[in-house]
Design a protein around this motif. Structure first.
Motif, PDB file in Angstrom:
ATOM      1  N   ILE A  30       0.838  -1.203   0.000  1.00 54.19           N
ATOM      2  CA  ILE A  30       0.000   0.000   0.000  1.00 54.19           C
ATOM      3  C   ILE A  30       0.872   1.253   0.000  1.00 54.19           C
ATOM      4  CG2 ILE A  30      -1.636   1.336   1.391  1.00 54.19           C
ATOM      5  CD1 ILE A  30      -2.918  -1.374   2.186  1.00 54.19           C
ATOM      6  N   LEU A  31       1.925   1.263   0.809  1.00 52.68           N
ATOM      7  CA  LEU A  31       2.826   2.421   0.840  1.00 52.68           C
ATOM      8  C   LEU A  31       3.535   2.614  -0.501  1.00 52.68           C
ATOM      9  CD1 LEU A  31       4.381   2.129   4.391  1.00 52.68           C
ATOM     10  CD2 LEU A  31       2.796   3.885   3.566  1.00 52.68           C
ATOM     11  N   LEU A  32       3.932   1.530  -1.132  1.00 56.00           N
ATOM     12  CA  LEU A  32       4.572   1.596  -2.441  1.00 56.00           C
ATOM     13  C   LEU A  32       3.605   2.181  -3.465  1.00 56.00           C
ATOM     14  CD1 LEU A  32       7.210   0.856  -3.923  1.00 56.00           C
ATOM     15  CD2 LEU A  32       6.123  -1.296  -4.514  1.00 56.00           C
ATOM     16  N   HIS A  33       2.362   1.725  -3.410  1.00 58.50           N
ATOM     17  CA  HIS A  33       1.322   2.232  -4.305  1.00 58.50           C
ATOM     18  C   HIS A  33       1.145   3.738  -4.097  1.00 58.50           C
ATOM     19  CE1 HIS A  33      -2.457   1.966  -6.615  1.00 58.50           C
ATOM     20  NE2 HIS A  33      -2.911   2.837  -5.740  1.00 58.50           N
ATOM     21  N   ASP A  34       1.077   4.165  -2.839  1.00 55.43           N
ATOM     22  CA  ASP A  34       0.920   5.587  -2.544  1.00 55.43           C
ATOM     23  C   ASP A  34       2.144   6.396  -2.971  1.00 55.43           C
ATOM     24  OD1 ASP A  34      -1.588   5.180  -1.523  1.00 55.43           O
ATOM     25  OD2 ASP A  34      -1.033   5.505   0.566  1.00 55.43           O
ATOM     26  N   ALA A  35       3.328   5.817  -2.830  1.00 57.86           N
ATOM     27  CA  ALA A  35       4.558   6.523  -3.213  1.00 57.86           C
ATOM     28  C   ALA A  35       4.589   6.836  -4.704  1.00 57.86           C
ATOM     29  CB  ALA A  35       5.783   5.696  -2.830  1.00 57.86           C
ATOM     30  N   ALA A  36       3.883   6.066  -5.492  1.00 56.40           N
ATOM     31  CA  ALA A  36       3.846   6.291  -6.935  1.00 56.40           C
ATOM     32  C   ALA A  36       3.014   7.510  -7.304  1.00 56.40           C
ATOM     33  CB  ALA A  36       3.326   5.048  -7.648  1.00 56.40           C
ATOM     34  N   MET A  37       2.370   8.142  -6.324  1.00 52.25           N
ATOM     35  CA  MET A  37       1.586   9.355  -6.573  1.00 52.25           C
ATOM     36  C   MET A  37       2.446  10.604  -6.465  1.00 52.25           C
ATOM     37  SD  MET A  37      -1.798   9.200  -7.141  1.00 52.25           S
ATOM     38  CE  MET A  37      -2.519  10.600  -6.330  1.00 52.25           C
ATOM     39  N   THR A  38       3.764  10.447  -6.522  1.00 52.39           N
ATOM     40  CA  THR A  38       4.672  11.589  -6.402  1.00 52.39           C
ATOM     41  C   THR A  38       5.560  11.686  -7.636  1.00 52.39           C
ATOM     42  OG1 THR A  38       6.475  10.334  -5.380  1.00 52.39           O
ATOM     43  CG2 THR A  38       4.772  11.213  -3.899  1.00 52.39           C
ATOM     44  N   LEU A  39       6.046  12.875  -7.892  1.00 49.06           N
ATOM     45  CA  LEU A  39       6.996  13.045  -8.991  1.00 49.06           C
ATOM     46  C   LEU A  39       8.273  12.255  -8.751  1.00 49.06           C
ATOM     47  CD1 LEU A  39       6.801  16.793 -10.054  1.00 49.06           C
ATOM     48  CD2 LEU A  39       6.337  14.796 -11.464  1.00 49.06           C
ATOM     49  N   ALA A  40       8.615  12.039  -7.488  1.00 48.81           N
ATOM     50  CA  ALA A  40       9.828  11.289  -7.163  1.00 48.81           C
ATOM     51  C   ALA A  40       9.747   9.844  -7.653  1.00 48.81           C
ATOM     52  CB  ALA A  40      10.065  11.308  -5.659  1.00 48.81           C
ATOM     53  N   ALA A  41       8.559   9.343  -7.928  1.00 53.39           N
ATOM     54  CA  ALA A  41       8.399   7.978  -8.418  1.00 53.39           C
ATOM     55  C   ALA A  41       8.819   7.844  -9.882  1.00 53.39           C
ATOM     56  CB  ALA A  41       6.951   7.521  -8.258  1.00 53.39           C
ATOM     57  N   PHE A  42       8.995   8.962 -10.531  1.00 54.06           N
ATOM     58  CA  PHE A  42       9.402   8.975 -11.934  1.00 54.06           C
ATOM     59  C   PHE A  42      10.848   9.444 -12.003  1.00 54.06           C
ATOM     60  CE2 PHE A  42       4.890   9.171 -11.799  1.00 54.06           C
ATOM     61  CZ  PHE A  42       4.451   8.474 -12.911  1.00 54.06           C
ATOM     62  N   ARG A  93      -2.233  10.858 -10.762  1.00 53.10           N
ATOM     63  CA  ARG A  93      -3.346   9.970 -10.396  1.00 53.10           C
ATOM     64  C   ARG A  93      -3.592   8.955 -11.501  1.00 53.10           C
ATOM     65  NH1 ARG A  93      -6.342   8.693  -6.694  1.00 53.10           N
ATOM     66  NH2 ARG A  93      -6.008  10.504  -5.413  1.00 53.10           N
ATOM     67  N   ALA A  94      -3.514   9.388 -12.745  1.00 52.72           N
ATOM     68  CA  ALA A  94      -3.772   8.483 -13.875  1.00 52.72           C
ATOM     69  C   ALA A  94      -2.690   7.406 -14.017  1.00 52.72           C
ATOM     70  CB  ALA A  94      -3.880   9.287 -15.171  1.00 52.72           C
ATOM     71  N   LEU A  95      -1.458   7.744 -13.680  1.00 54.89           N
ATOM     72  CA  LEU A  95      -0.332   6.832 -13.922  1.00 54.89           C
ATOM     73  C   LEU A  95       0.175   6.094 -12.692  1.00 54.89           C
ATOM     74  CD1 LEU A  95       1.826   9.020 -16.328  1.00 54.89           C
ATOM     75  CD2 LEU A  95       0.332   7.117 -16.936  1.00 54.89           C
ATOM     76  N   HIS A  96      -0.298   6.445 -11.499  1.00 57.60           N
ATOM     77  CA  HIS A  96       0.356   5.929 -10.295  1.00 57.60           C
ATOM     78  C   HIS A  96       0.284   4.417 -10.143  1.00 57.60           C
ATOM     79  CE1 HIS A  96      -3.625   5.965  -8.358  1.00 57.60           C
ATOM     80  NE2 HIS A  96      -3.089   5.238  -7.406  1.00 57.60           N
ATOM     81  N   ALA A  97      -0.808   3.789 -10.531  1.00 58.44           N
ATOM     82  CA  ALA A  97      -0.891   2.330 -10.369  1.00 58.44           C
ATOM     83  C   ALA A  97       0.133   1.628 -11.258  1.00 58.44           C
ATOM     84  CB  ALA A  97      -2.302   1.849 -10.672  1.00 58.44           C
ATOM     85  N   LYS A  98       0.247   2.098 -12.494  1.00 55.94           N
ATOM     86  CA  LYS A  98       1.229   1.517 -13.411  1.00 55.94           C
ATOM     87  C   LYS A  98       2.656   1.792 -12.938  1.00 55.94           C
ATOM     88  CE  LYS A  98       1.180   3.257 -17.533  1.00 55.94           C
ATOM     89  NZ  LYS A  98       1.034   3.609 -18.958  1.00 55.94           N
ATOM     90  N   GLN A  99       2.894   2.995 -12.425  1.00 56.04           N
ATOM     91  CA  GLN A  99       4.234   3.350 -11.959  1.00 56.04           C
ATOM     92  C   GLN A  99       4.611   2.574 -10.704  1.00 56.04           C
ATOM     93  OE1 GLN A  99       6.180   4.965 -13.823  1.00 56.04           O
ATOM     94  NE2 GLN A  99       7.931   5.153 -12.478  1.00 56.04           N
ATOM     95  N   ALA A 100       3.627   2.273  -9.862  1.00 54.89           N
ATOM     96  CA  ALA A 100       3.894   1.501  -8.641  1.00 54.89           C
ATOM     97  C   ALA A 100       4.473   0.134  -8.978  1.00 54.89           C
ATOM     98  CB  ALA A 100       2.618   1.352  -7.817  1.00 54.89           C
ATOM     99  N   GLU A 101       4.084  -0.428 -10.101  1.00 58.38           N
ATOM    100  CA  GLU A 101       4.636  -1.720 -10.518  1.00 58.38           C
ATOM    101  C   GLU A 101       6.125  -1.614 -10.830  1.00 58.38           C
ATOM    102  OE1 GLU A 101       2.481  -3.184 -13.889  1.00 58.38           O
ATOM    103  OE2 GLU A 101       0.571  -3.237 -12.806  1.00 58.38           O
ATOM    104  N   GLN A 102       6.568  -0.456 -11.272  1.00 56.88           N
ATOM    105  CA  GLN A 102       7.954  -0.253 -11.673  1.00 56.88           C
ATOM    106  C   GLN A 102       8.869   0.161 -10.528  1.00 56.88           C
ATOM    107  OE1 GLN A 102       8.926  -1.133 -14.759  1.00 56.88           O
ATOM    108  NE2 GLN A 102       6.787  -1.758 -14.934  1.00 56.88           N
TER     109      GLN A 102
END
Length: 107
Positions: A30-42, A93-102
């Motif tokens: 869950i924390l990883l998923h939430d972390a993908a909602m940030t620019l730092a995830a990219f 918001r649109a990309l966070h689930a996909k980015q969380a996988e990465q």
């Protein structure tokens, strides 16, 4: 995190129990998923977001809502700062689930 934890509880039901280790792993996911909602995830930050179809769509949507005439391609490619600020949370918001996988494999 609380909303996702609550949703997991609703899906699993009252009779489904997690061991401490399973709860730990679920919490981490869950924390990883939430972390993908940030620019730092990219890794490339805003530059990476700007290369996506979701970015161009968000910019066009924002600009289209502000003017009566068709949106010019040049305006989509070079948006103003206030348009960028409005687009970032929409695209994250649109990309966070996909980015969380990465995230676990991103260096």
């Amino acid at each position: 995190m609380d909303a996702l934890w609550e949703t997991a509880s609703l899906i699993a039901g009252d009779e489904f129990e997690l061991s401490p280790a399973e709860g730990y792993v679920l919490g981490g996911a869950i924390l990883l998923h939430d972390a993908a909602m940030t620019l730092a995830a990219f890794p490339g930050g805003l530059t990476d977001l700007g290369k996506t179809d979701e970015w161009r769509d968000a910019i066009a949507l924002i600009l289209g809502g502000r003017q009566d005439e068709p949106v010019a391609v040049a305006d989509i490619e070079n948006p103003a700062g206030d348009v960028i600020a409005e687009a970032v949370p929409i695209v994250l918001r649109a990309l966070h689930a996909k980015q969380a996988e990465q995230l676990p494999i991103t260096a």
